[in-house]
Design an enzyme around this catalytic site. Sequence first.
Site, PDB file in Angstrom:
ATOM      1  CD  GLU A   1      -2.130  -2.138   1.416  1.00  0.00           C
ATOM      2  OE1 GLU A   1      -3.031  -2.930   1.058  1.00  0.00           O
ATOM      3  OE2 GLU A   1      -1.117  -2.511   2.047  1.00  0.00           O
ATOM      4  CB  THR A   2       1.412   4.082  -1.942  1.00  0.00           C
ATOM      5  OG1 THR A   2       2.455   3.215  -2.401  1.00  0.00           O
ATOM      6  CG2 THR A   2       1.932   5.514  -1.912  1.00  0.00           C
TER       7      THR A   2
END
Length: 281
Positions: free
Chosen positions: A47-48
């Site tokens: 995830e970012t």
Amino acid sequence: MDNVAFYVVNAFTTSPFKGNPAGVVLNADMLDEDTMQHIARELKCSETAFVMESERADIRLRYFSPKKEVELCGHATIATFHTLAEGGFIRKKELLMETAAGVLEIEILGRNVFMEQARPVFRDVDVEKKEVAEALGIEEHELGDLPVEAVSTGLFSLNIHVKTLETVQKMTPDFERVKELCKKTEVGALFVFTFETVCEDCLVHSRCFAPLYGVNEDPVTGTANGALGAYLKKHGLLHHPQYRAEQGFEMGRDGIIIVEAGERIRVGGEARTVMRGRIEL
């Protein structure tokens, strides 16, 4: 905007090559959804997190896996607030963050970042243990006696108890079957756990399989550990509301999560910045 600054931060560890790497992008208000998705795909972290201004809280976070946006992400939240504190962008120790899962509390205690989880939601699932075992690549008798149950403290995961550490370590999931099982039970991941641990001070050892998010195995998972904490509390399996959980050992990315399952669910841990850079747009 010609280029975007980014950070890669390993959450739930203080080591450069351990824990769970998350992308962090500050000042993301000017980015559209497609650009955020492309950046997340480029960084290739599970995830970012994209940091934005908020009218409801101190900041707003949006989270993208390489495939799609998700409502909440524990390790990317820990990574984000580590980045903000390390860079001197925040001074307060208690903050509010706006997410798609709601407005949640953040507390910074020394080197640890704690994040509140959403109120637990429990859901029974109609699935046979044989089907679960086949997806995980183990024998049905290796599964534990606790119920297979979907729980969310921001994202739904399917909690699956396995009897021994050896079984957890050796399992080789069939990820197409894992995908189908996730779709059937309407969860984002299978979260496998055992009470046998590598570290003596940890209560549980776990693995998280999330191919629907483009991540076959997630190294150290904040939201799933929060959901497991709610599950353990519901079933009377906690002797103390705070405990330590270990994950990522099979991937060589060991991480330790502090879980609090009292009146509210919180997860916390340390983090280590390992990369800084800029993406040309």
